[in-house]
Design an enzyme around this catalytic site. Sequence first.
Site, mmCIF file in Angstrom:
data_model
loop_
_atom_site.group_PDB
_atom_site.id
_atom_site.type_symbol
_atom_site.label_atom_id
_atom_site.label_comp_id
_atom_site.label_asym_id
_atom_site.label_seq_id
_atom_site.Cartn_x
_atom_site.Cartn_y
_atom_site.Cartn_z
ATOM 1 N N GLU A 18 -9.725 -1.620 5.342
ATOM 2 C CA GLU A 18 -10.317 -1.241 6.627
ATOM 3 C C GLU A 18 -11.638 -1.974 6.858
ATOM 4 O O GLU A 18 -12.329 -2.310 5.885
ATOM 5 C CB GLU A 18 -10.596 0.272 6.609
ATOM 6 C CG GLU A 18 -9.361 1.143 6.459
ATOM 7 C CD GLU A 18 -8.640 1.353 7.788
ATOM 8 O OE1 GLU A 18 -8.710 0.489 8.678
ATOM 9 O OE2 GLU A 18 -7.989 2.419 7.910
ATOM 10 N N ASN B 90 -7.361 -2.357 14.411
ATOM 11 C CA ASN B 90 -8.775 -2.577 14.094
ATOM 12 C C ASN B 90 -8.965 -3.780 13.165
ATOM 13 O O ASN B 90 -10.040 -3.990 12.625
ATOM 14 C CB ASN B 90 -9.395 -1.315 13.468
ATOM 15 C CG ASN B 90 -8.749 -0.955 12.130
ATOM 16 O OD1 ASN B 90 -7.860 -1.647 11.646
ATOM 17 N ND2 ASN B 90 -9.207 0.127 11.526
ATOM 18 N N HIS C 162 -7.307 -4.324 10.274
ATOM 19 C CA HIS C 162 -7.047 -4.133 8.844
ATOM 20 C C HIS C 162 -5.787 -4.872 8.414
ATOM 21 O O HIS C 162 -4.865 -5.068 9.214
ATOM 22 C CB HIS C 162 -7.019 -2.653 8.439
ATOM 23 C CG HIS C 162 -5.835 -1.851 8.853
ATOM 24 N ND1 HIS C 162 -5.930 -0.603 9.420
ATOM 25 C CD2 HIS C 162 -4.496 -2.088 8.744
ATOM 26 C CE1 HIS C 162 -4.728 -0.118 9.646
ATOM 27 N NE2 HIS C 162 -3.837 -0.993 9.246
ATOM 28 N N ASP D 110 0.818 -1.220 0.000
ATOM 29 C CA ASP D 110 0.000 0.000 0.000
ATOM 30 C C ASP D 110 0.849 1.268 0.000
ATOM 31 O O ASP D 110 2.074 1.220 0.193
ATOM 32 C CB ASP D 110 -0.969 0.000 1.204
ATOM 33 C CG ASP D 110 -0.308 -0.402 2.520
ATOM 34 O OD1 ASP D 110 0.937 -0.421 2.587
ATOM 35 O OD2 ASP D 110 -1.033 -0.684 3.481
HETATM 36 C C1 GLP Z 1 -0.514 0.434 8.577
HETATM 37 C C2 GLP Z 1 -0.236 -0.272 7.250
HETATM 38 C C3 GLP Z 1 -0.383 -1.753 7.367
HETATM 39 C C4 GLP Z 1 0.295 -2.189 8.639
HETATM 40 C C5 GLP Z 1 -0.507 -1.708 9.825
HETATM 41 C C6 GLP Z 1 0.141 -1.954 11.173
HETATM 42 O O1 GLP Z 1 -1.512 1.388 8.508
HETATM 43 N N1 GLP Z 1 -1.001 0.187 6.148
HETATM 44 O O2 GLP Z 1 0.153 -2.383 6.213
HETATM 45 O O3 GLP Z 1 0.363 -3.579 8.700
HETATM 46 O O4 GLP Z 1 -0.905 -0.375 9.661
HETATM 47 O O5 GLP Z 1 1.182 -1.060 11.408
HETATM 48 P P1 GLP Z 1 2.261 -1.256 12.548
HETATM 49 O O6 GLP Z 1 3.142 -2.365 12.108
HETATM 50 O O7 GLP Z 1 3.001 0.061 12.613
HETATM 51 O O8 GLP Z 1 1.518 -1.569 13.796
#
Ligand code: GLP
Length: 245
Positions: free
Chosen positions: A145, A138, A140, A69
């Site tokens: 989402e 959440n 995702h 992404d």
């Molecule tokens: C972000 C990314 C995801 C990621 C998630 C968790 O928003 N778009 O690909 O897996 O949130 O992030 P983190 O590893 O910083 O907890």
Amino acid sequence: MNMKIVVEKDYQAMSKTAAAILADAIRANPKIVLGLATGSTPVGLYGELKKQYRQGQLDFSNVRTFNLDEYIGLPKEDPNSYGYFMNEELFKDINIPLENTHIPDGQAEDLEEYCRAYDKSISQEGGIDIQILGIGENGHIAFNEPDESLALETNIVELTEDTIKANSRFFNSMDQVPKTAISMGIGTILKARKIILLASGEKKAPIIGQLLKTRRINTMLPASFLLLHPDVTLVVDQAAYGEMN
Ligand code: GLP
């Protein structure tokens, strides 16, 4: 449940285990197609891969990568863009040719057309062999989402307030966090031959608990779709595994 679960004592051990799986796969198939993730969680994994590269144990010259992404509107030079993140955390310190790396372009002129082309180029490269995933608090995955329905293919997504808040830690203020992103769809992710889901820290314990307990797929818990995939390994640290143990 199909999901294989590996619980490690801490973040470093989680990162090492995930890196070992990837490193073995790269050595077995030097032309491997990797699906990569951003966020805090895979930083340690990338650190381990860089270490193995420095020690001469890994060669990325034929590896190809596709990122999950990217925020819409941020140029690649913006320190908060995922393009910048990937360069800093991995690409600049290994011998991967940049033309082998793909990160959605959040500044593409025709975003919808761009999204379709992104899925196409994954297929043209033979599909993703191993997809690395983090998980949002959440539920995702990538930027899919919780919602009434989820996109199958790479798509433009609106971020939820929760995610904007969670990700604002990297920005100066909440207002600076982009409200939209390009994200691989759930179908794009499920096409990967193998998936490694990473989670670390107590903040992730509630969502990991929910995921491991669920017996239903549910668009309000996007990660539940991973339960349909035949080869998912969840690598977690004790804190994220929480009370499940
Ligand atoms: C972000 C990314 C995801 C990621 C998630 C968790 O928003 N778009 O690909 O897996 O949130 O992030 P983190 O590893 O910083 O907890």
